[in-house]
Design an enzyme around this catalytic site. Sequence first.
Site, PDB file in Angstrom:
ATOM      1  N   ASP A  49      -2.560 -10.331  -2.827  1.00  0.00           N
ATOM      2  CA  ASP A  49      -3.091  -9.875  -1.541  1.00  0.00           C
ATOM      3  C   ASP A  49      -4.567  -9.479  -1.746  1.00  0.00           C
ATOM      4  O   ASP A  49      -4.935  -8.963  -2.794  1.00  0.00           O
ATOM      5  CB  ASP A  49      -2.276  -8.670  -1.065  1.00  0.00           C
ATOM      6  CG  ASP A  49      -2.643  -8.207   0.338  1.00  0.00           C
ATOM      7  OD1 ASP A  49      -1.843  -8.440   1.260  1.00  0.00           O
ATOM      8  OD2 ASP A  49      -3.724  -7.600   0.498  1.00  0.00           O
ATOM      9  N   ASP A 103      -3.979 -12.935   2.792  1.00  0.00           N
ATOM     10  CA  ASP A 103      -5.205 -12.507   3.467  1.00  0.00           C
ATOM     11  C   ASP A 103      -6.472 -12.751   2.638  1.00  0.00           C
ATOM     12  O   ASP A 103      -7.558 -12.331   3.044  1.00  0.00           O
ATOM     13  CB  ASP A 103      -5.115 -11.044   3.935  1.00  0.00           C
ATOM     14  CG  ASP A 103      -4.506 -10.120   2.922  1.00  0.00           C
ATOM     15  OD1 ASP A 103      -4.355 -10.538   1.757  1.00  0.00           O
ATOM     16  OD2 ASP A 103      -4.185  -8.972   3.275  1.00  0.00           O
ATOM     17  N   HIS A 158       0.822  -1.227   0.000  1.00  0.00           N
ATOM     18  CA  HIS A 158       0.000   0.000   0.000  1.00  0.00           C
ATOM     19  C   HIS A 158       0.851   1.271   0.000  1.00  0.00           C
ATOM     20  O   HIS A 158       0.326   2.371  -0.231  1.00  0.00           O
ATOM     21  CB  HIS A 158      -0.917   0.043   1.225  1.00  0.00           C
ATOM     22  CG  HIS A 158      -1.935  -1.056   1.262  1.00  0.00           C
ATOM     23  ND1 HIS A 158      -2.786  -1.302   0.207  1.00  0.00           N
ATOM     24  CD2 HIS A 158      -2.228  -1.978   2.212  1.00  0.00           C
ATOM     25  CE1 HIS A 158      -3.568  -2.339   0.513  1.00  0.00           C
ATOM     26  NE2 HIS A 158      -3.243  -2.754   1.717  1.00  0.00           N
ATOM     27  N   HIS A 166      -6.229  -7.143  -0.611  1.00  0.00           N
ATOM     28  CA  HIS A 166      -6.440  -5.699  -0.730  1.00  0.00           C
ATOM     29  C   HIS A 166      -5.827  -5.172  -2.035  1.00  0.00           C
ATOM     30  O   HIS A 166      -5.012  -5.846  -2.665  1.00  0.00           O
ATOM     31  CB  HIS A 166      -5.839  -4.984   0.491  1.00  0.00           C
ATOM     32  CG  HIS A 166      -6.430  -5.463   1.786  1.00  0.00           C
ATOM     33  ND1 HIS A 166      -5.766  -6.340   2.620  1.00  0.00           N
ATOM     34  CD2 HIS A 166      -7.628  -5.214   2.365  1.00  0.00           C
ATOM     35  CE1 HIS A 166      -6.544  -6.606   3.671  1.00  0.00           C
ATOM     36  NE2 HIS A 166      -7.670  -5.934   3.540  1.00  0.00           N
TER      37      HIS A 166
HETATM   38 ZN   LIG Z   1      -3.804  -7.177   2.474  1.00  0.00          ZN
END
Ligand SMILES: [Zn+2]
Length: 366
Positions: free
Chosen positions: A173, A261, A137, A175
């Site tokens: 991931d 995740d 991120h 996200h």
């Molecule tokens: Zn993540």
Amino acid sequence: MLGYVYSPLVLAHDPPPPTLQVGGRDFTLGSANVAAALLTAQAHELIERSALSGALVRIAPAPASEAALLAVHTAEYLGRLRAACDGGPWDGEYAPVTAATWDAARLTVGGVVAAVDAVLDGRVPRALVHARPAGHHAEPDRAIASTYLNNVACGVEHARSRGVERVAIIDWDVHVANGAERIFWDRDDVLAISLHQQDWYPAHAGALRATGGSGAEGTTVNIPLPPATTDAGYHLAVDEIVAPVVRAFRPDLIMVAAGQDASVFDPTGRMLVSAGGFRSLAARVADLADELTGGRLVAGTEGGYSPIYNPFCLLGVLEGLSGESGGIADPYDDDATVLAARGPADDRVRAAIAAVRAAQPRWFKH
Ligand SMILES: [Zn+2]
């Protein structure tokens, strides 16, 4: 043969759990930060106890050079992060710092640099960097969601500085890979693929129709998948989008942002991927490297927040990358949730895949 980068020094970065203001006072959420150091330590312990342990080629990380960090991040931001770790002001979004954050983050980037060097020098065909904090991120001037320095992006730029011309990033991931989207938006030499849960975090990136800047159309590939996408759904997304796009892009190196995740037990996502699903996912990507880059692949850990399951998922990734068994069965193999992970790719997943292909005319003719 798989290179493995790990240092217990990165465990020193272990911020406290977040707090909310409730009734005018702090209310602490949980007993530990969702990205607690214990998760990394546990997964490492399981890997050490597995049959893979003796076969891994250990690679020692060293702190990343200033140049490696400046290839991605602004000098102003690096100075601000470093000062915050010494007690200065800080405004990271869900990204608390401690006195140990700078050193751990810099060592993690150094681990990715060391893994890239080991692969480019031919010491190992592939390597996995097991470290913390995660990085995907992090943007050039901004820390977001437990990430401070963009580990994989720094690895890409290091490889480029060593003469590698084209790099493909595959980020699974759960996200959004907003860091790579922003950092490489205008670059035609870096392919940034993000598989993520649709309408998830962060909201300012990851859109289906965000496909890269002028002159770099198609080099950002966002693959938003519906909640409850199973092992088969992820594999289908790789087979029908990732593999053909990476083949057409013709990278010289593949980098993987390997967050676990999307697992069935993860508290931060709503996906249904099993440890075996991660093994197959990693194996598919390793096969792509064998086909396209002479095997050259560097993976770095990202998210993965289930204390009971993340270690088995990461072991699955190592098995898939190495082609060898760790000899440890998934202890939740007959759990109803893991059984659900073995379900088919449903119509929602097929529609999501079709939508990505329609949004990427550079790679898919209609
Ligand atoms: Zn993540």
